[in-house]
Design an enzyme around this catalytic site. Structure first.
Site, PDB file in Angstrom:
ATOM      1  N   TYR A  33      37.973  32.103  41.716  1.00 57.44           N
ATOM      2  CA  TYR A  33      37.300  33.332  41.282  1.00 57.44           C
ATOM      3  C   TYR A  33      37.708  33.722  39.879  1.00 57.44           C
ATOM      4  O   TYR A  33      38.647  33.158  39.314  1.00 57.44           O
ATOM      5  CB  TYR A  33      37.550  34.465  42.285  1.00 57.44           C
ATOM      6  CG  TYR A  33      38.892  35.169  42.184  1.00 57.44           C
ATOM      7  CD1 TYR A  33      40.074  34.532  42.544  1.00 57.44           C
ATOM      8  CD2 TYR A  33      38.974  36.474  41.736  1.00 57.44           C
ATOM      9  CE1 TYR A  33      41.289  35.195  42.464  1.00 57.44           C
ATOM     10  CE2 TYR A  33      40.191  37.146  41.656  1.00 57.44           C
ATOM     11  CZ  TYR A  33      41.346  36.495  42.013  1.00 57.44           C
ATOM     12  OH  TYR A  33      42.555  37.136  41.931  1.00 57.44           O
ATOM     13  N   LYS A 150      43.174  29.934  39.860  1.00 56.86           N
ATOM     14  CA  LYS A 150      42.803  31.279  40.352  1.00 56.86           C
ATOM     15  C   LYS A 150      41.985  31.131  41.631  1.00 56.86           C
ATOM     16  O   LYS A 150      40.756  31.244  41.626  1.00 56.86           O
ATOM     17  CB  LYS A 150      42.047  32.049  39.259  1.00 56.86           C
ATOM     18  CG  LYS A 150      41.985  33.546  39.496  1.00 56.86           C
ATOM     19  CD  LYS A 150      41.557  34.276  38.242  1.00 56.86           C
ATOM     20  CE  LYS A 150      41.283  35.743  38.454  1.00 56.86           C
ATOM     21  NZ  LYS A 150      42.450  36.544  38.818  1.00 56.86           N
ATOM     22  N   GLU A 182      55.451  37.296  38.322  1.00 58.50           N
ATOM     23  CA  GLU A 182      54.371  38.118  37.751  1.00 58.50           C
ATOM     24  C   GLU A 182      54.116  39.289  38.692  1.00 58.50           C
ATOM     25  O   GLU A 182      54.773  39.436  39.722  1.00 58.50           O
ATOM     26  CB  GLU A 182      53.109  37.279  37.546  1.00 58.50           C
ATOM     27  CG  GLU A 182      52.565  36.645  38.806  1.00 58.50           C
ATOM     28  CD  GLU A 182      51.378  35.699  38.557  1.00 58.50           C
ATOM     29  OE1 GLU A 182      50.633  35.868  37.569  1.00 58.50           O
ATOM     30  OE2 GLU A 182      51.194  34.785  39.391  1.00 58.50           O
ATOM     31  N   LEU A 206      49.734  32.857  37.095  1.00 62.34           N
ATOM     32  CA  LEU A 206      48.372  32.724  36.594  1.00 62.34           C
ATOM     33  C   LEU A 206      48.415  32.873  35.071  1.00 62.34           C
ATOM     34  O   LEU A 206      49.112  33.743  34.558  1.00 62.34           O
ATOM     35  CB  LEU A 206      47.464  33.805  37.198  1.00 62.34           C
ATOM     36  CG  LEU A 206      45.999  33.631  36.806  1.00 62.34           C
ATOM     37  CD1 LEU A 206      45.383  32.447  37.546  1.00 62.34           C
ATOM     38  CD2 LEU A 206      45.193  34.885  37.076  1.00 62.34           C
TER      39      LEU A 206
END
Ligand code: PDD
Length: 286
Positions: A33, A150, A182, A206
């Site tokens: 996505y 992702k 993160e 990411l």
């Protein structure tokens, strides 16, 4: 208002949009996505999101069912058809419907499923949280090892957000081997003097599009950038902390795992970077 969404070539009212129960996105989370923000009816950082989508698909041997030209047009159509001034566009591409449930990938003659939809966020540019800052908890990073792709496997990030909510906080910093990786849906940073510290790119995080753009603006604005991992304790004793992402831009973090960061209020560096990202982002938006 009923939203208009895009499914496999068609623009449909959301109530009429359908995906098979045999779709691998549903059965296997076999899907990637992207989230792109819209300010003033224009797409921010679109080129970066398109490039990362291509990379995610490539890493999973998936094919984009739509050409780059058509994909941009779909984004623009959805903004227009839904009257989005400020908001987000979500895109998902799955490995499609192979007709049966199987762990084995279907051959590439099975077309992928592509879905895009919008969410209007009128206060995207000036949410209250950007003024107050957010509080984060530390949360064990138990996600799979390819966080650079992702994928829609978002259960652990959802569990992290629920744990944060339960603790009276807003979000979580994931921690692996004692170091922050993160945020649950953002990249994480601390500030010490003129220095911005953030974890280097690897499979552990990411590769944020907002991160990439912001680091360029920050360097141009004479901030020093150090790409290295940091601990929760270091974040707690930093001058400032913040996170970045397409849905938050630059968001000040005022508390980490129960301890205030700096003065316990949003600091000047996060404020300046947020203003910079939005002002420059709007100029470059398409
Ligand atoms: N999340 N890290 C994670 C785990 C993320 O899910 C995101 C984005 C980011 C920031 O990436 P970018 O700057 O490209 O948005 C970092 C999106 C916004 C979401 O899942 O809603």
């Amino acid at each position: 208002m009923t939203r208009t969404v895009y499914v496999n070539g068609d623009y449909l009212p959301e109530t009429e949009a359908k995906v098979s129960i045999f779709d691998r996105g549903f059965l296997m989370a076999d899907a990637v996505y992207e989230v792109t923000s819209v300010l003033g009816g224009k797409l921010l950082d679109y080129a970066g999101h398109e490039k990362r989508l291509a990379r995610s698909l490539n890493e999973l041997d998936m094919v984009n069912p739509v050409t780059p030209e058509d994909l941009l047009e779909v984004h623009r159509q959805l903004v227009e058809r839904n009257g989005i001034e400020n908001g987000l566009i979500y895109l998902q591409i799955t490995r499609g419907n192979a007709g049966d449930r199987s762990f084995v990938f279907p051959d590439t003659s099975v077309p992928g499923t592509i879905v895009l939809f919008t969410q209007s966020v009128p206060d995207l540019e000036l949410p209250k949280s950007a003024q107050t800052g957010i509080k984060v908890i530390a949360f064990d990073d138990l996600r799979w090892g390819r966080r650079d792709i992702k994928t829609v496997q978002l259960l652990w990030p959802s569990m992290a957000k629920m744990a944060a909510k339960k603790a009276g906080c807003d979000d979580a910093f994931f921690v692996k081997d004692g170091m922050v990786t993160e945020g649950s849906s953002s990249n994480a940073y601390i500030v010490k003097g003129n220095k911005i510290i953030t974890r280097p790119l690897s499979n552990d995080i990411l590769h944020g599009i907002t991160r990439a753009t912001l680091l360029v603006y920050a360097a141009e604005a004479q901030f020093e950038i150090e790409e290295r991992a940091f601990t929760i304790e270091e974040a707690q004793s930093a001058d400032e902390a913040f996170v970045t992402g397409a849905s938050t831009f630059v968001m000040p973090v005022i508390e980490v795992d129960g301890k205030p960061v700096g003065t316990g209020a949003p600091g000047p560096v996060a404020r300046r970077l947020r203003e910079l990202y939005i002002a420059e982002g709007k100029k470059a938006a398409i």
